[in-house]
Design a protein around this motif. Structure first.
Motif, PDB file in Angstrom:
ATOM      1  N   ILE A 227       0.858  -1.185   0.000  1.00 13.48           N
ATOM      2  CA  ILE A 227       0.000   0.000   0.000  1.00 13.48           C
ATOM      3  C   ILE A 227       0.895   1.237   0.000  1.00 13.48           C
ATOM      4  O   ILE A 227       1.864   1.325   0.763  1.00 13.48           O
ATOM      5  CB  ILE A 227      -0.926   0.007   1.234  1.00 13.48           C
ATOM      6  N   ARG A 228       0.565   2.200  -0.852  1.00 14.10           N
ATOM      7  CA  ARG A 228       1.357   3.422  -0.957  1.00 14.10           C
ATOM      8  C   ARG A 228       0.465   4.638  -0.712  1.00 14.10           C
ATOM      9  O   ARG A 228      -0.601   4.771  -1.312  1.00 14.10           O
ATOM     10  CB  ARG A 228       1.995   3.540  -2.344  1.00 14.10           C
ATOM     11  N   ILE A 229       0.922   5.514   0.178  1.00 14.92           N
ATOM     12  CA  ILE A 229       0.223   6.765   0.454  1.00 14.92           C
ATOM     13  C   ILE A 229       1.097   7.910  -0.055  1.00 14.92           C
ATOM     14  O   ILE A 229       2.279   7.990   0.278  1.00 14.92           O
ATOM     15  CB  ILE A 229      -0.056   6.936   1.959  1.00 14.92           C
ATOM     16  N   ALA A 230       0.518   8.773  -0.870  1.00 11.05           N
ATOM     17  CA  ALA A 230       1.263   9.895  -1.453  1.00 11.05           C
ATOM     18  C   ALA A 230       0.654  11.213  -1.000  1.00 11.05           C
ATOM     19  O   ALA A 230      -0.540  11.467  -1.205  1.00 11.05           O
ATOM     20  CB  ALA A 230       1.257   9.809  -2.975  1.00 11.05           C
ATOM     21  N   GLY A 231       1.472  12.036  -0.342  1.00 14.49           N
ATOM     22  CA  GLY A 231       1.060  13.371   0.073  1.00 14.49           C
ATOM     23  C   GLY A 231       2.042  14.382  -0.471  1.00 14.49           C
ATOM     24  O   GLY A 231       2.316  14.405  -1.669  1.00 14.49           O
ATOM     25  N   GLU A 232       2.615  15.174   0.432  1.00  9.70           N
ATOM     26  CA  GLU A 232       3.570  16.196  -0.009  1.00  9.70           C
ATOM     27  C   GLU A 232       4.626  16.416   1.059  1.00  9.70           C
ATOM     28  O   GLU A 232       4.296  16.647   2.232  1.00  9.70           O
ATOM     29  CB  GLU A 232       2.820  17.503  -0.282  1.00  9.70           C
ATOM     30  N   ASP A 233       5.902  16.336   0.686  1.00  7.56           N
ATOM     31  CA  ASP A 233       6.977  16.644   1.620  1.00  7.56           C
ATOM     32  C   ASP A 233       6.873  18.114   2.035  1.00  7.56           C
ATOM     33  O   ASP A 233       6.540  18.982   1.208  1.00  7.56           O
ATOM     34  CB  ASP A 233       8.336  16.408   0.966  1.00  7.56           C
ATOM     35  N   ALA A 234       7.167  18.388   3.307  1.00  6.98           N
ATOM     36  CA  ALA A 234       7.049  19.767   3.784  1.00  6.98           C
ATOM     37  C   ALA A 234       7.930  19.975   5.017  1.00  6.98           C
ATOM     38  O   ALA A 234       8.448  19.025   5.614  1.00  6.98           O
ATOM     39  CB  ALA A 234       5.595  20.098   4.112  1.00  6.98           C
ATOM     40  N   HIS A 235       8.038  21.250   5.426  1.00  6.78           N
ATOM     41  CA  HIS A 235       8.807  21.623   6.615  1.00  6.78           C
ATOM     42  C   HIS A 235       8.055  21.179   7.868  1.00  6.78           C
ATOM     43  O   HIS A 235       6.824  21.199   7.933  1.00  6.78           O
ATOM     44  CB  HIS A 235       9.011  23.141   6.626  1.00  6.78           C
ATOM     45  N   VAL A 236       8.821  20.813   8.889  1.00 10.31           N
ATOM     46  CA  VAL A 236       8.248  20.308  10.129  1.00 10.31           C
ATOM     47  C   VAL A 236       7.357  21.326  10.830  1.00 10.31           C
ATOM     48  O   VAL A 236       6.478  20.963  11.611  1.00 10.31           O
ATOM     49  CB  VAL A 236       9.390  19.825  11.062  1.00 10.31           C
ATOM     50  N   GLY A 237       7.549  22.605  10.559  1.00 13.44           N
ATOM     51  CA  GLY A 237       6.737  23.621  11.222  1.00 13.44           C
ATOM     52  C   GLY A 237       5.459  23.992  10.486  1.00 13.44           C
ATOM     53  O   GLY A 237       4.717  24.870  10.935  1.00 13.44           O
ATOM     54  N   LEU A 238       5.166  23.355   9.367  1.00 16.61           N
ATOM     55  CA  LEU A 238       3.988  23.713   8.573  1.00 16.61           C
ATOM     56  C   LEU A 238       2.709  23.526   9.383  1.00 16.61           C
ATOM     57  O   LEU A 238       2.497  22.455   9.962  1.00 16.61           O
ATOM     58  CB  LEU A 238       3.941  22.839   7.314  1.00 16.61           C
ATOM     59  N   PRO A 239       1.844  24.521   9.471  1.00 18.57           N
ATOM     60  CA  PRO A 239       0.578  24.364  10.193  1.00 18.57           C
ATOM     61  C   PRO A 239      -0.244  23.191   9.643  1.00 18.57           C
ATOM     62  O   PRO A 239      -0.152  22.854   8.449  1.00 18.57           O
ATOM     63  CB  PRO A 239      -0.137  25.693   9.960  1.00 18.57           C
ATOM     64  N   ARG A 240      -1.059  22.618  10.486  1.00 19.03           N
ATOM     65  CA  ARG A 240      -1.800  21.399  10.146  1.00 19.03           C
ATOM     66  C   ARG A 240      -2.684  21.581   8.919  1.00 19.03           C
ATOM     67  O   ARG A 240      -2.807  20.677   8.082  1.00 19.03           O
ATOM     68  CB  ARG A 240      -2.644  20.961  11.348  1.00 19.03           C
ATOM     69  N   ARG A 241      -3.307  22.760   8.812  1.00 17.75           N
ATOM     70  CA  ARG A 241      -4.285  22.943   7.730  1.00 17.75           C
ATOM     71  C   ARG A 241      -3.645  22.914   6.346  1.00 17.75           C
ATOM     72  O   ARG A 241      -4.327  22.735   5.343  1.00 17.75           O
ATOM     73  CB  ARG A 241      -5.055  24.248   7.938  1.00 17.75           C
ATOM     74  N   PHE A 242      -2.314  23.110   6.285  1.00 17.31           N
ATOM     75  CA  PHE A 242      -1.622  23.103   5.000  1.00 17.31           C
ATOM     76  C   PHE A 242      -0.991  21.742   4.670  1.00 17.31           C
ATOM     77  O   PHE A 242      -0.493  21.542   3.567  1.00 17.31           O
ATOM     78  CB  PHE A 242      -0.522  24.164   4.983  1.00 17.31           C
ATOM     79  N   ARG A 243      -1.000  20.845   5.614  1.00 19.85           N
ATOM     80  CA  ARG A 243      -0.251  19.605   5.449  1.00 19.85           C
ATOM     81  C   ARG A 243      -0.994  18.580   4.590  1.00 19.85           C
ATOM     82  O   ARG A 243      -2.222  18.474   4.650  1.00 19.85           O
ATOM     83  CB  ARG A 243       0.049  18.970   6.812  1.00 19.85           C
ATOM     84  N   ARG A 244      -0.191  17.823   3.863  1.00 16.32           N
ATOM     85  CA  ARG A 244      -0.654  16.598   3.202  1.00 16.32           C
ATOM     86  C   ARG A 244       0.288  15.484   3.680  1.00 16.32           C
ATOM     87  O   ARG A 244       1.147  15.008   2.965  1.00 16.32           O
ATOM     88  CB  ARG A 244      -0.633  16.757   1.686  1.00 16.32           C
ATOM     89  N   ASP A 245       0.107  15.115   4.948  1.00 15.02           N
ATOM     90  CA  ASP A 245       1.044  14.273   5.697  1.00 15.02           C
ATOM     91  C   ASP A 245       0.728  12.792   5.448  1.00 15.02           C
ATOM     92  O   ASP A 245      -0.261  12.258   5.955  1.00 15.02           O
ATOM     93  CB  ASP A 245       0.940  14.623   7.179  1.00 15.02           C
ATOM     94  N   ALA A 246       1.567  12.120   4.687  1.00 12.56           N
ATOM     95  CA  ALA A 246       1.318  10.714   4.361  1.00 12.56           C
ATOM     96  C   ALA A 246       1.449   9.823   5.592  1.00 12.56           C
ATOM     97  O   ALA A 246       0.707   8.845   5.739  1.00 12.56           O
ATOM     98  CB  ALA A 246       2.295  10.259   3.280  1.00 12.56           C
ATOM     99  N   ALA A 247       2.382  10.145   6.494  1.00 17.18           N
ATOM    100  CA  ALA A 247       2.547   9.335   7.702  1.00 17.18           C
ATOM    101  C   ALA A 247       1.323   9.452   8.602  1.00 17.18           C
ATOM    102  O   ALA A 247       0.865   8.461   9.184  1.00 17.18           O
ATOM    103  CB  ALA A 247       3.806   9.759   8.451  1.00 17.18           C
ATOM    104  N   LEU A 248       0.787  10.663   8.743  1.00 18.56           N
ATOM    105  CA  LEU A 248      -0.429  10.844   9.532  1.00 18.56           C
ATOM    106  C   LEU A 248      -1.584  10.064   8.919  1.00 18.56           C
ATOM    107  O   LEU A 248      -2.373   9.440   9.636  1.00 18.56           O
ATOM    108  CB  LEU A 248      -0.786  12.324   9.618  1.00 18.56           C
ATOM    109  N   ALA A 249      -1.690  10.056   7.590  1.00 18.79           N
ATOM    110  CA  ALA A 249      -2.735   9.274   6.932  1.00 18.79           C
ATOM    111  C   ALA A 249      -2.570   7.785   7.225  1.00 18.79           C
ATOM    112  O   ALA A 249      -3.549   7.071   7.456  1.00 18.79           O
ATOM    113  CB  ALA A 249      -2.703   9.522   5.429  1.00 18.79           C
ATOM    114  N   GLY A 250      -1.308   7.303   7.236  1.00 17.75           N
ATOM    115  CA  GLY A 250      -1.070   5.909   7.591  1.00 17.75           C
ATOM    116  C   GLY A 250      -1.535   5.605   8.997  1.00 17.75           C
ATOM    117  O   GLY A 250      -2.166   4.569   9.259  1.00 17.75           O
ATOM    118  N   ALA A 251      -1.247   6.519   9.939  1.00 13.89           N
ATOM    119  CA  ALA A 251      -1.676   6.329  11.319  1.00 13.89           C
ATOM    120  C   ALA A 251      -3.194   6.335  11.428  1.00 13.89           C
ATOM    121  O   ALA A 251      -3.790   5.535  12.171  1.00 13.89           O
ATOM    122  CB  ALA A 251      -1.064   7.413  12.198  1.00 13.89           C
ATOM    123  N   GLU A 252      -3.844   7.232  10.700  1.00 13.32           N
ATOM    124  CA  GLU A 252      -5.313   7.298  10.749  1.00 13.32           C
ATOM    125  C   GLU A 252      -5.933   6.036  10.148  1.00 13.32           C
ATOM    126  O   GLU A 252      -6.954   5.541  10.645  1.00 13.32           O
ATOM    127  CB  GLU A 252      -5.804   8.550  10.033  1.00 13.32           C
TER     128      GLU A 252
END
Length: 421
Positions: A227-252
């Protein structure tokens, strides 16, 4: 000689075979017998040699499955088959699969010692590549034997060598060109029933204080290995509303599936799911980086085909919900499946009676794992399964089956064969 004495006389054979199989597979901290590799080949050669010593006929089919046959009076009559597999997962234990092959040989040896003569052939089987870790598909030997192996499986590549299944089969003495879906290597109608013994995966028998269980059924499963989840690499400080966090999607996705399991369990519907691989890409993940990619695997299983199909629909709904909420794409990738394996009611009753005649206490128990027996059940062949006490689970170096408990399985098989074969 009484049957009980004849079974007891096989304890040395059983313990010796298990010890020699452990030596073949020794790979600290556990046991590794690679499917269609040198160690599985060596295990098959060892068992074949023991079968010849017992006076059995030894043959291999196009999938390199090993058949060890005690000839019956009527060679044309449907035979009884018993057995399991000899491969293991990487750094697993010594008993997952191998115990069933050894129990089958011990039961035959015991009956031969009493002078019993079977009416039809009795065949002990050692199937190839039961474990899915090697080629991404499990139960390969028994699937091939029953004409159930998908054609594309022959092009699957072994996880460690990168070589195809077809190449490995050929190297182990098989003939992959003779393997095709709908073309069973075992002639239709040739098998009266199939019996398997296998260590239990959960310590249910240890909890109950019993050596043996009569399995009520084998779950079917569906698997997505990549299974592959594709989001967007970003800076660690990016606010949540802007994130496309693939790891968070995996956790969810993980927690949503766990909530589904809790819901099904509360409703009395047995199932299980397992996420074995769960990671960001090792070559790019960093402490200060939102990961735009994530990978995981999924095994989902249940005991009823309709229930398994309903769970798969729920899986797809959960995937869509998580993808939308986390603003990522989720590709489930290739799908494989194993059928639900109902255990034959008549065989269950007969095995329980055979165990009782040998003084072995049993209980009914669903098997949480898939087994070669499930393919026989799916092919319409009556199937029975014995589960042997094992305190520490399987697929790990701490498998803890006692020889005396395996002797109880051999005694049950011997008593069943004496009454039915």
């Amino acid at each position: 000689m009484s049957l009980a004495a004849a079974v007891a006389a096989q304890r040395g054979l059983v313990a010796g075979l298990l010890d020699r199989l452990a030596e073949i597979g020794r790979d600290p901290p556990g046991i590794t017998r690679h499917a269609y590799g040198e160690r599985e080949d060596a295990a098959h050669a060892l068992v074949a040699g023991m079968a010849r010593d017992l006076g059995l006929e030894v043959a291999r089919d196009a999938a390199a499955n090993l058949a060890m046959t005690w000839p019956g009076a009527d060679r044309a009559a449907p035979r009884v088959m018993l057995g399991s597999h000899l491969d293991s997962v990487r750094h697993g234990g010594n008993f997952d699969g191998a115990a069933g092959v050894v129990a089958a040989l011990a039961a035959i040896a015991a009956l031969r010692g009493t002078g019993f003569a079977p009416r039809a052939d009795v065949t002990a089987m050692a199937f190839r590549c039961e474990e899915a870790v090697w080629f991404g598909l499990g139960l390969i030997g028994s699937r091939a034997a029953l004409g159930l192996l998908p054609r594309e499986a022959l092009e699957a590549r072994r996880a460690d060598t990168g070589e195809t299944l077809a190449a490995h089969i050929r190297r182990s003495g098989g003939a992959p060109e003779a393997i095709a879906p709908g073309a069973p290597l075992i002639p239709p109608g040739a098998v009266r029933c199939f019996l398997e013994a296998h260590i239990e995966q959960a310590p249910s028998l240890a909890e109950a204080g019993l050596p043996l269980a009569i399995a009520t059924g084998i779950p079917g499963n569906l698997r997505h290995a990549a299974i592959r989840i594709a989001g967007e690499d970003a800076h660690v400080g990016l606010p949540r509303r802007f994130r496309r966090d693939a790891a968070l999607a995996g956790a969810e996705l993980f927690t949503a599936l766990d909530a589904l399991w809790r819901e099904e369990e509360a409703a009395g519907r047995a199932m299980a799911f397992t996420i074995g691989r769960f990671h960001t890409p090792v070559e790019t993940h960093e402490l200060t980086k939102v990961s735009g990619s994530f990978a995981l695997s999924l095994d989902l299983r249940a005991y009823d085909p309709a229930h398994l199909a309903a769970l798969e629909r729920r899986l797809h709904a959960i995937v869509a919900e998580v993808a939308a909420r986390c603003r990522v794409s989720i590709a489930l990738g290739p799908r494989s499946a194993a059928p639900v394996g109902p255990c034959d009611a008549a065989l269950r009753a007969q095995l329980a009676e055979a165990a009782a005649r040998m003084g072995v206490a049993t209980m009914p128990l669903g098997s949480p794992a898939s087994h070669d027996a499930a393919n026989f059940a799916a092919a319409g062949i009556p199937t029975g399964l014995l589960l042997v006490r094992n305190t520490n689970g399987s697929h790990n170096p701490r498998e803890a089956m006692e020889v005396d408990d395996l002797m109880a399985a051999a005694a049950t098989f011997a008593a069943w064969l004496a009454a039915q074969a």
